[in-house]
Motif scaffolding. Structure first.
Motif, PDB file in Angstrom:
ATOM      1  N   PHE A  71     -17.555 -11.774  -5.020  1.00  0.00           N
ATOM      2  CA  PHE A  71     -17.115 -13.116  -4.664  1.00  0.00           C
ATOM      3  C   PHE A  71     -15.595 -13.181  -4.438  1.00  0.00           C
ATOM      4  O   PHE A  71     -15.137 -13.938  -3.582  1.00  0.00           O
ATOM      5  N   LEU A  72     -14.839 -12.406  -5.184  1.00  0.00           N
ATOM      6  CA  LEU A  72     -13.389 -12.387  -5.019  1.00  0.00           C
ATOM      7  C   LEU A  72     -12.865 -10.992  -5.344  1.00  0.00           C
ATOM      8  O   LEU A  72     -12.646 -10.658  -6.511  1.00  0.00           O
ATOM      9  N   PRO A  73     -12.660 -10.156  -4.327  1.00  0.00           N
ATOM     10  CA  PRO A  73     -12.107  -8.819  -4.578  1.00  0.00           C
ATOM     11  C   PRO A  73     -10.649  -8.902  -4.995  1.00  0.00           C
ATOM     12  O   PRO A  73      -9.978  -9.922  -4.798  1.00  0.00           O
ATOM     13  N   SER A  74     -10.155  -7.827  -5.555  1.00  0.00           N
ATOM     14  CA  SER A  74      -8.774  -7.794  -6.021  1.00  0.00           C
ATOM     15  C   SER A  74      -7.807  -7.692  -4.845  1.00  0.00           C
ATOM     16  O   SER A  74      -8.184  -7.262  -3.745  1.00  0.00           O
ATOM     17  N   PRO A  75      -6.548  -8.089  -5.036  1.00  0.00           N
ATOM     18  CA  PRO A  75      -5.558  -7.906  -3.968  1.00  0.00           C
ATOM     19  C   PRO A  75      -5.418  -6.454  -3.540  1.00  0.00           C
ATOM     20  O   PRO A  75      -5.165  -6.171  -2.362  1.00  0.00           O
ATOM     21  N   GLN A  76      -5.580  -5.516  -4.504  1.00  0.00           N
ATOM     22  CA  GLN A  76      -5.483  -4.098  -4.150  1.00  0.00           C
ATOM     23  C   GLN A  76      -6.586  -3.692  -3.184  1.00  0.00           C
ATOM     24  O   GLN A  76      -6.340  -2.937  -2.225  1.00  0.00           O
ATOM     25  N   ALA A  77      -7.815  -4.214  -3.404  1.00  0.00           N
ATOM     26  CA  ALA A  77      -8.925  -3.880  -2.506  1.00  0.00           C
ATOM     27  C   ALA A  77      -8.695  -4.459  -1.118  1.00  0.00           C
ATOM     28  O   ALA A  77      -8.972  -3.806  -0.103  1.00  0.00           O
ATOM     29  N   VAL A  78      -8.168  -5.676  -1.044  1.00  0.00           N
ATOM     30  CA  VAL A  78      -7.883  -6.288   0.249  1.00  0.00           C
ATOM     31  C   VAL A  78      -6.778  -5.524   0.976  1.00  0.00           C
ATOM     32  O   VAL A  78      -6.866  -5.261   2.185  1.00  0.00           O
ATOM     33  N   PHE A  79      -5.735  -5.121   0.235  1.00  0.00           N
ATOM     34  CA  PHE A  79      -4.645  -4.356   0.852  1.00  0.00           C
ATOM     35  C   PHE A  79      -5.138  -2.992   1.325  1.00  0.00           C
ATOM     36  O   PHE A  79      -4.676  -2.486   2.362  1.00  0.00           O
ATOM     37  N   THR A  80      -6.065  -2.389   0.575  1.00  0.00           N
ATOM     38  CA  THR A  80      -6.618  -1.104   0.991  1.00  0.00           C
ATOM     39  C   THR A  80      -7.336  -1.233   2.328  1.00  0.00           C
ATOM     40  O   THR A  80      -7.187  -0.387   3.223  1.00  0.00           O
ATOM     41  N   GLN A  81      -8.113  -2.295   2.500  1.00  0.00           N
ATOM     42  CA  GLN A  81      -8.796  -2.514   3.771  1.00  0.00           C
ATOM     43  C   GLN A  81      -7.790  -2.775   4.892  1.00  0.00           C
ATOM     44  O   GLN A  81      -7.958  -2.283   6.012  1.00  0.00           O
ATOM     45  N   PHE A  82      -6.746  -3.519   4.584  1.00  0.00           N
ATOM     46  CA  PHE A  82      -5.704  -3.772   5.589  1.00  0.00           C
ATOM     47  C   PHE A  82      -5.058  -2.462   6.026  1.00  0.00           C
ATOM     48  O   PHE A  82      -4.839  -2.231   7.226  1.00  0.00           O
ATOM     49  N   TYR A  83      -4.773  -1.584   5.076  1.00  0.00           N
ATOM     50  CA  TYR A  83      -4.157  -0.286   5.396  1.00  0.00           C
ATOM     51  C   TYR A  83      -5.099   0.564   6.239  1.00  0.00           C
ATOM     52  O   TYR A  83      -4.674   1.219   7.202  1.00  0.00           O
ATOM     53  N   GLU A  84      -6.380   0.574   5.891  1.00  0.00           N
ATOM     54  CA  GLU A  84      -7.345   1.374   6.656  1.00  0.00           C
ATOM     55  C   GLU A  84      -7.501   0.844   8.078  1.00  0.00           C
ATOM     56  O   GLU A  84      -7.621   1.619   9.031  1.00  0.00           O
ATOM     57  N   TYR A  85      -7.501  -0.466   8.244  1.00  0.00           N
ATOM     58  CA  TYR A  85      -7.615  -1.034   9.590  1.00  0.00           C
ATOM     59  C   TYR A  85      -6.334  -0.807  10.399  1.00  0.00           C
ATOM     60  O   TYR A  85      -6.386  -0.610  11.610  1.00  0.00           O
ATOM     61  N   ILE A  86      -5.198  -0.844   9.715  1.00  0.00           N
ATOM     62  CA  ILE A  86      -3.930  -0.593  10.408  1.00  0.00           C
ATOM     63  C   ILE A  86      -3.850   0.853  10.879  1.00  0.00           C
ATOM     64  O   ILE A  86      -3.429   1.147  12.014  1.00  0.00           O
ATOM     65  N   THR A  87      -4.243   1.776  10.047  1.00  0.00           N
ATOM     66  CA  THR A  87      -4.153   3.203  10.369  1.00  0.00           C
ATOM     67  C   THR A  87      -5.329   3.709  11.198  1.00  0.00           C
ATOM     68  O   THR A  87      -5.314   4.854  11.648  1.00  0.00           O
ATOM     69  N   GLY A  88      -6.356   2.872  11.383  1.00  0.00           N
ATOM     70  CA  GLY A  88      -7.513   3.284  12.177  1.00  0.00           C
ATOM     71  C   GLY A  88      -8.496   4.156  11.438  1.00  0.00           C
ATOM     72  O   GLY A  88      -9.365   4.790  12.064  1.00  0.00           O
ATOM     73  N   THR A  89      -8.419   4.204  10.108  1.00  0.00           N
ATOM     74  CA  THR A  89      -9.349   5.016   9.320  1.00  0.00           C
ATOM     75  C   THR A  89     -10.565   4.233   8.845  1.00  0.00           C
ATOM     76  O   THR A  89     -11.451   4.805   8.211  1.00  0.00           O
ATOM     77  N   ALA A  90     -10.615   2.927   9.119  1.00  0.00           N
ATOM     78  CA  ALA A  90     -11.770   2.120   8.715  1.00  0.00           C
ATOM     79  C   ALA A  90     -12.960   2.433   9.609  1.00  0.00           C
ATOM     80  O   ALA A  90     -12.818   2.957  10.728  1.00  0.00           O
ATOM     81  N   ASN A  91     -14.140   2.123   9.110  1.00  0.00           N
ATOM     82  CA  ASN A  91     -15.373   2.358   9.876  1.00  0.00           C
ATOM     83  C   ASN A  91     -15.577   1.216  10.870  1.00  0.00           C
ATOM     84  O   ASN A  91     -16.607   0.550  10.886  1.00  0.00           O
ATOM     85  N   ASP A  92     -14.575   1.003  11.702  1.00  0.00           N
ATOM     86  CA  ASP A  92     -14.579  -0.096  12.671  1.00  0.00           C
ATOM     87  C   ASP A  92     -13.437   0.153  13.641  1.00  0.00           C
ATOM     88  O   ASP A  92     -12.666   1.109  13.496  1.00  0.00           O
ATOM     89  N   LYS A  93     -13.315  -0.701  14.618  1.00  0.00           N
ATOM     90  CA  LYS A  93     -12.176  -0.605  15.532  1.00  0.00           C
ATOM     91  C   LYS A  93     -10.885  -0.891  14.765  1.00  0.00           C
ATOM     92  O   LYS A  93     -10.895  -1.651  13.793  1.00  0.00           O
TER      93      LYS A  93
END
Length: 274
Positions: A52-74
């Motif tokens: 329901f509410l992930p931690s700020p660290q988890a949200v920042f991790t997703q932001f970093y992965e999307y910025i660097t292109g390592t996420a399982n998405d565009k």
């Protein structure tokens, strides 16, 4: 005893003072830090489940992965560019059409009678209400996405321009006429400058409606975009990606609002000082 000289007595100033930009910025920073601290405390103590509410660290991790292109998405920049083109393209088109329409409505009863009923008819409707009709009429390509955002921006822009045309006082117009100004010169040099503050406020409101309509617009068979990223993540209960996308949309919208405030201070420096 002689009475004190009233003329030399210091004037009392009002105790109410409008806070400056510096104090407002400091309050905003403190508020954001307090909310971030409360968010961190709530998630670290386990008061709310990460679903329901992930931690700020988890949200920042997703932001970093999307910025660097390592996420399982565009990568994030592809989603960002697609949404920016849709929102600001529709907003620019709505500004070019709605502002002249609003000015015409404010100047002429005929134009007001023509445009007022359709605008007032669709203005209270949420975009999801007429989204199916837009899909039926225009398909599922890029046009219905831009058109949906265009319609959400059109009404506040037209209403702001129409209301702004009434801001010029009759005394100002009579003064211009007395100095030999023509009708067109009065409109250009008196009425439009008086209407400009409300038009700029309408533009700020309209771009907010545009961003709020983005998710609904990108529901129409989109495979890229911030709204599509948030919607797709919600289907897989990836709350961390959802919150990350919401923060990105909010930051971009707030940045544009700050830009519009700067433009407003530059173009209408007299606003709030009269």
């Amino acid at each position: 005893m002689t009475e004190p000289n009233k003329a030399s007595a210091p004037l009392k100033t009002s105790a109410f003072k409008i806070p400056g930009e510096g104090s407002s910025l400091a309050i905003s920073v403190v508020t954001l830090l307090a909310l971030l601290g409360l968010w961190t405390l709530t998630t670290s103590m386990g008061w709310i489940k990460p679903l329901f509410l992930p931690s700020p660290q988890a949200v920042f991790t997703q932001f970093y992965e999307y910025i660097t292109g390592t996420a399982n998405d565009k990568p994030l920049w592809e989603h960002f560019v697609a949404s920016m083109l849709r929102v600001f393209g529709a907003f620019l088109l709505a500004s070019l059409v709605a502002i002249p329409v609003g000015i015409a409505m404010g100047m002429s009863r005929v134009w007001r009678g023509i445009f007022d009923p359709p605008i007032e008819l669709y203005r209270p409707l949420p975009p999801l209400a007429y989204l199916p009709l837009i899909i039926i009429w225009f398909g599922i390509d890029e046009l219905p996405k831009v058109l949906l955002i265009f319609l959400s921006c059109f009404a506040p822009l037209a209403m702001a321009a129409r209301s702004g045309m009434r801001s010029a006082s009759q005394e100002q117009m009579n003064a211009a006429y007395s100095m030999g100004a023509s009708y067109a010169q009065v409109i250009r040099h008196v009425v439009l400058p008086a209407a400009l503050p409300e038009i700029l406020v309408g533009m700020r409101v309209a771009i907010g409606f545009g961003w709020s309509t983005l998710v609904a617009a990108e529901m129409v068979a989109a495979n890229v975009g911030l709204g599509q990223m948030v919607l797709n993540a919600s289907n897989f209960l990836r709350t961390d990606i959802v919150i990350m996308g919401i923060i990105v949309i909010g930051v971009v919208a707030y940045g544009f609002d700050l830009l519009m405030r700067a433009v407003e201070r530059r173009l209408v420096p007299w606003k709030g000082r009269m």
